[in-house]
Write an enzyme that holds these catalytic residues in place. Structure first.
Site, PDB file in Angstrom:
ATOM      1  N   GLU A  56      39.566  31.343 -41.945  1.00 44.75           N
ATOM      2  CA  GLU A  56      39.778  31.547 -43.464  1.00 44.75           C
ATOM      3  C   GLU A  56      40.136  30.359 -43.940  1.00 44.75           C
ATOM      4  O   GLU A  56      39.516  30.535 -45.105  1.00 44.75           O
ATOM      5  CB  GLU A  56      40.930  32.610 -43.394  1.00 44.75           C
ATOM      6  CG  GLU A  56      40.975  34.078 -42.665  1.00 44.75           C
ATOM      7  CD  GLU A  56      41.516  33.899 -41.193  1.00 44.75           C
ATOM      8  OE1 GLU A  56      42.188  34.772 -40.751  1.00 44.75           O
ATOM      9  OE2 GLU A  56      41.469  32.745 -40.529  1.00 44.75           O
ATOM     10  N   CYS A  79      46.484  35.766 -40.383  1.00 40.38           N
ATOM     11  CA  CYS A  79      47.928  35.559 -39.981  1.00 40.38           C
ATOM     12  C   CYS A  79      48.832  35.635 -41.183  1.00 40.38           C
ATOM     13  O   CYS A  79      48.482  35.174 -42.493  1.00 40.38           O
ATOM     14  CB  CYS A  79      48.237  34.165 -39.200  1.00 40.38           C
ATOM     15  SG  CYS A  79      47.690  32.715 -39.999  1.00 40.38           S
ATOM     16  N   THR A 200      37.163  32.006   1.461  1.00 36.96           N
ATOM     17  CA  THR A 200      36.023  31.168   0.685  1.00 36.96           C
ATOM     18  C   THR A 200      36.537  29.543   1.017  1.00 36.96           C
ATOM     19  O   THR A 200      35.390  28.887   1.057  1.00 36.96           O
ATOM     20  CB  THR A 200      36.138  31.635  -0.929  1.00 36.96           C
ATOM     21  OG1 THR A 200      35.687  32.959  -0.712  1.00 36.96           O
ATOM     22  CG2 THR A 200      35.097  30.786  -1.516  1.00 36.96           C
ATOM     23  N   LEU A 298      37.761  39.901  -4.039  1.00 37.06           N
ATOM     24  CA  LEU A 298      37.120  40.689  -5.353  1.00 37.06           C
ATOM     25  C   LEU A 298      37.267  42.225  -4.927  1.00 37.06           C
ATOM     26  O   LEU A 298      37.648  42.802  -6.048  1.00 37.06           O
ATOM     27  CB  LEU A 298      35.358  40.455  -4.923  1.00 37.06           C
ATOM     28  CG  LEU A 298      35.016  39.280  -5.689  1.00 37.06           C
ATOM     29  CD1 LEU A 298      33.365  39.008  -5.200  1.00 37.06           C
ATOM     30  CD2 LEU A 298      35.144  39.112  -7.223  1.00 37.06           C
ATOM     31  N   SER A 300      39.785  43.579  -3.751  1.00 34.69           N
ATOM     32  CA  SER A 300      41.430  44.046  -4.020  1.00 34.69           C
ATOM     33  C   SER A 300      41.641  43.982  -5.341  1.00 34.69           C
ATOM     34  O   SER A 300      42.389  44.789  -5.866  1.00 34.69           O
ATOM     35  CB  SER A 300      42.188  42.758  -3.324  1.00 34.69           C
ATOM     36  OG  SER A 300      41.959  41.425  -4.217  1.00 34.69           O
TER      37      SER A 300
END
Length: 388
Positions: A56, A79, A200, A298, A300
């Site tokens: 803004e 804000c 991994t 992934l 889980s």
């Protein structure tokens, strides 16, 4: 229903906001456009980085005196509090803006509707809600962290067109092209932290680091390592940035001391679950998490429902083989009716590959209910590394 001109101005504001994709966290991405009564765009701006001017303020500075009587199109509620910069709502009032159109409210308890209230009290017309879903997708991390008290989670994988992430012998480098691998590296730049399972780490010895230099500084890297099997010689420790090892180990073994000596932060949990890990990351000020693998990790997150987005690169390659793994391990859902469906699917090309993004069904709608007026009572937004 917003007019075509209003939609056009808000879409421009959203495009501007997206320019801050890598440098605003933990602040939201915000864009603003000022339109004179004649329809001319007289000012525009976006929040470029933490500590810099808000969107803004940039738009008002560009417009100067032409802001008087104009309409401000902004992607997020202005804000109303003093942070690193003065309140935007006061600047809008002082500039003589006649009308404000915002995509949605700001759930930060320091704002939480106060910005809109201050504008209305000053006689400025306020409209809230146009293109809210697009704005939520843009600020998913900020909004999830502020309203749900956890990081926003993206599940990411690369696979062949027949849905394999490796061959039956474990070969995975490289299924996808260099172009889609760069797209994946870009995701790391967008997220505060990147996570993988210890499987991994043992199989691929990844760095998991940011390397495109789009975001300021290294991201946090996390490993789910229940039995503390990460090797002290892992490449993780050769790149800058914090490495978190989530374990159920009691820490009495020499491996723990060796890993700590390499710079690891060892986080001991009663159980290493997605919920427990996300709670700890939220407590560290992490707003967004990229989960890169492997299949059990992934799965889980997918099975827990603690994810918001799925990003996939698919290569025009057929791997085949009954023993070749797919992207999600785990027990699965057993019945199609129980399997989660995704929403908002988009697709594009990176080199020869197809890249796709979709959202957990309900993820955007749930946030929509929380950021359109009336806003919920102010709650604990979690820690912030810096403030907007």
């Amino acid at each position: 229903m917003p007019t075509a001109d209003a939609q056009r101005s808000l879409r421009l504001a959203l495009r501007l906001a997206a320019r801050g994709r890598y440098r605003t966290a933990p602040n939201p991405r915000v864009g603003a456009v000022l339109v004179a009564p004649s329809g001319e765009v007289v000012g525009s701006g976006w929040h470029r980085e933490v500590g810099g001017p808000h969107a803004e303020a940039e738009a008002l500075a560009a417009a100067g005196r032409r802001a008087r009587g104009a309409t401000l199109y902004v992607t997020l509620e202005p804000c109303a509090h003093h942070g690193r910069t003065p309140p935007c709502a006061e600047a809008v009032i002082a500039a003589g803006v006649a009308r404000v159109v915002a995509c949605h409210g700001d759930p930060d308890p320091r704002v939480g509707g106060r910005g809109f209230d201050r504008l209305r009290a000053a006689g400025i017309a306020v409209e809230v809600g146009p293109l809210a879903e697009e704005a939520i997708v843009l600020n998913l991390a900020f909004l999830v962290a502020a309203t749900l008290g956890r990081p926003a989670v993206t599940l990411k994988w690369a696979m062949s067109l027949d849905g394999r992430i490796a061959t039956a012998t474990g070969e995975s480098q490289w299924i996808t092209s260099a172009a889609s691998r760069r797209w994946a590296l870009g995701l790391r730049e967008e997220h505060d932290a990147t996570l993988a399972g210890v499987g991994t780490v043992l199989a691929d010895d990844p760095l998991l680091n940011r390397r495109l230099k789009l975001a300021p500084g290294p991201g946090v890297r996390a490993v789910l390592d229940r039995r503390l099997r990460t090797p002290p010689a892992a490449r993780l420790f050769s790149a800058p940035g914090e490495v978190l090892l989530y374990t159920e180990s009691d820490g009495g073994e020499p491996r723990g001391a060796a890993l700590a000596a390499r710079g690891a932060t060892i986080v001991r949990l009663p159980r290493v679950t997605p919920a427990a890990v996300l709670a700890d990351l939220h407590g560290r000020g992490i707003q967004s998490l990229l989960v890169e693998g492997g299949g059990e990790t992934l799965a889980s997150f997918a099975e827990s429902g603690l994810y918001d987005r799925v990003s996939v690169a698919a290569a025009p390659l057929l791997v085949g083989g009954r023993a070749a793994p797919g992207p999600l391990g785990g027990a699965g859902w057993g019945a199609l009716g129980a399997a989660p469906r995704l929403a908002g699917l988009t697709a594009g090309r990176r080199g020869r590959d197809l890249v796709m993004t979709a959202y957990r069904e309900g993820a955007v709608a749930d946030l929509l209910a929380l950021v359109l007026p009336p806003l919920p009572p102010a709650g604990d937004p979690g820690p912030r590394r810096e403030s907007r």
